[in-house]
Design a protein around this motif. Structure first.
Motif, PDB file in Angstrom:
ATOM      1  N   SER A   1      -4.389 -10.814  10.157  1.00 31.23           N
ATOM      2  CA  SER A   1      -4.292 -11.903  10.863  1.00 31.23           C
ATOM      3  C   SER A   1      -5.500 -12.841  10.801  1.00 31.23           C
ATOM      4  O   SER A   1      -6.424 -12.679  10.330  1.00 31.23           O
ATOM      5  N   LEU A   2      -5.224 -14.167  11.367  1.00 31.46           N
ATOM      6  CA  LEU A   2      -6.400 -15.220  11.346  1.00 31.46           C
ATOM      7  C   LEU A   2      -7.351 -14.877  12.125  1.00 31.46           C
ATOM      8  O   LEU A   2      -8.617 -14.891  11.741  1.00 31.46           O
ATOM      9  N   ALA A   3      -7.187 -14.199  13.224  1.00 33.13           N
ATOM     10  CA  ALA A   3      -8.081 -13.561  14.283  1.00 33.13           C
ATOM     11  C   ALA A   3      -8.796 -12.536  13.327  1.00 33.13           C
ATOM     12  O   ALA A   3     -10.187 -12.415  13.644  1.00 33.13           O
ATOM     13  N   ASP A   4      -8.210 -11.629  12.756  1.00 34.65           N
ATOM     14  CA  ASP A   4      -9.000 -10.563  11.896  1.00 34.65           C
ATOM     15  C   ASP A   4      -9.887 -11.442  10.885  1.00 34.65           C
ATOM     16  O   ASP A   4     -11.296 -10.859  10.793  1.00 34.65           O
ATOM     17  N   VAL A   5      -9.525 -12.248  10.313  1.00 38.24           N
ATOM     18  CA  VAL A   5     -10.406 -12.936   9.408  1.00 38.24           C
ATOM     19  C   VAL A   5     -11.475 -13.634   9.942  1.00 38.24           C
ATOM     20  O   VAL A   5     -12.860 -13.404   9.385  1.00 38.24           O
ATOM     21  N   LYS A   6     -11.505 -13.990  11.093  1.00 41.47           N
ATOM     22  CA  LYS A   6     -12.703 -14.803  11.679  1.00 41.47           C
ATOM     23  C   LYS A   6     -13.677 -13.642  12.044  1.00 41.47           C
ATOM     24  O   LYS A   6     -14.761 -13.874  12.119  1.00 41.47           O
ATOM     25  N   ILE A   7     -13.164 -12.655  12.734  1.00 39.47           N
ATOM     26  CA  ILE A   7     -13.986 -11.662  13.107  1.00 39.47           C
ATOM     27  C   ILE A   7     -14.683 -10.937  11.966  1.00 39.47           C
ATOM     28  O   ILE A   7     -15.803 -10.564  12.091  1.00 39.47           O
ATOM     29  N   ALA A   8     -13.869 -10.608  11.022  1.00 35.12           N
ATOM     30  CA  ALA A   8     -14.555  -9.990   9.746  1.00 35.12           C
ATOM     31  C   ALA A   8     -15.708 -11.047   9.203  1.00 35.12           C
ATOM     32  O   ALA A   8     -16.652 -10.472   8.645  1.00 35.12           O
ATOM     33  N   TYR A   9     -15.301 -12.358   9.079  1.00 32.20           N
ATOM     34  CA  TYR A   9     -16.024 -13.082   8.473  1.00 32.20           C
ATOM     35  C   TYR A   9     -17.566 -13.423   9.313  1.00 32.20           C
ATOM     36  O   TYR A   9     -18.737 -13.258   8.503  1.00 32.20           O
ATOM     37  N   ARG A  10     -17.291 -13.436  10.757  1.00 30.86           N
ATOM     38  CA  ARG A  10     -18.577 -13.257  11.576  1.00 30.86           C
ATOM     39  C   ARG A  10     -19.556 -12.208  11.148  1.00 30.86           C
ATOM     40  O   ARG A  10     -20.739 -12.370  10.989  1.00 30.86           O
ATOM     41  N   THR A  11     -19.085 -11.205  11.232  1.00 28.09           N
ATOM     42  CA  THR A  11     -19.659  -9.725  11.048  1.00 28.09           C
ATOM     43  C   THR A  11     -20.487  -9.851   9.655  1.00 28.09           C
ATOM     44  O   THR A  11     -21.297  -9.645   9.474  1.00 28.09           O
ATOM     45  N   LEU A  12     -19.835 -10.306   8.717  1.00 27.20           N
ATOM     46  CA  LEU A  12     -20.269  -9.979   7.099  1.00 27.20           C
ATOM     47  C   LEU A  12     -21.189 -11.317   6.815  1.00 27.20           C
ATOM     48  O   LEU A  12     -22.401 -11.198   6.293  1.00 27.20           O
ATOM     49  N   ALA A  13     -20.951 -12.330   7.695  1.00 28.38           N
ATOM     50  CA  ALA A  13     -21.627 -13.561   7.276  1.00 28.38           C
ATOM     51  C   ALA A  13     -23.121 -13.185   7.885  1.00 28.38           C
ATOM     52  O   ALA A  13     -24.286 -13.587   7.479  1.00 28.38           O
TER      53      ALA A  13
END
Length: 201
Positions: free
Chosen positions: A20-32
């Protein structure tokens, strides 16, 4: 084609196709945070970080388009108000304080963003503060700087007669920091837009 692009972007973010959109934001924050060149000495960190950033933007854009496509296409969209809405009365719960490491990142990045803003390099400054927000999470100081940056870029767009784009950034500013002072400044810019449109007509 878009489904292939979305699948590729989600793969870079280490997410399944059902994300989901929320999953994308969480994953990006972690990987960034893991691959930011200022935090990772790996020689491939910058390349990896750029790939993550592009994947994040593509995934967000495509997922939002999918959500929009589910809305009834026959429903008439409301016209955009010429004046911004007043700020909401309810106050947000303040986010938790940053740890020492994130606080250092924030200080360094805000100084760099301030330099870009003084030089009028708004697009790069906006990209940097959005990356900062994704990296350290919700932060009141970053929110205020981001809202002010959106507002200043909106003013620049009004000066360039790009009125529609200016409205977009004014609304972004108010969505982030809907304080009375900022709302008053944006309201005056809407008056400027109306006057300039009359002059150009």
């Amino acid at each position: 084609m878009n489904s292939i692009k979305l699948s590729h972007s989600l793969s870079i973010l280490q997410l399944p196709e059902s994300a989901s959109l929320a999953d994308v934001k969480i994953a990006y924050r972690t990987l960034a945070r893991r691959w930011h060149p200022d935090l990772n000495s790996n020689p491939n960190a910058a390349e990896k970080f750029i790939a993550l950033d592009n994947a994040y933007k593509n995934a967000i854009e495509l997922l939002k388009a999918i959500e929009a496509s589910t809305v009834d296409r026959n429903r008439q969209r409301p016209k955009v108000d010429r004046e911004p809405a007043p700020p909401p009365k309810a106050a947000k719960t303040p986010p938790p304080p940053l740890n020492e490491h994130d606080e250092q990142i924030k200080t360094q990045m805000l100084a760099y963003i301030a330099t870009l803003t003084r030089r009028g390099i708004y697009r790069v400054a906006i990209a940097e503060i959005e990356i900062l927000q994704a990296t350290i999470g919700e932060n009141l100081e970053v929110n205020r700087v981001q809202a002010e940056l959106y507002k200043n870029y909106g003013i620049h767009l009004v000066d360039c007669n790009s009125f529609d784009d200016a409205r977009i950034y004014f609304k972004k500013a108010l969505a982030i920091d809907p304080c009375v002072e900022l709302w008053g400044k944006v309201d005056r810019q809407y008056d400027r837009i109306q006057l300039k449109m009359l002059e150009l007509s």
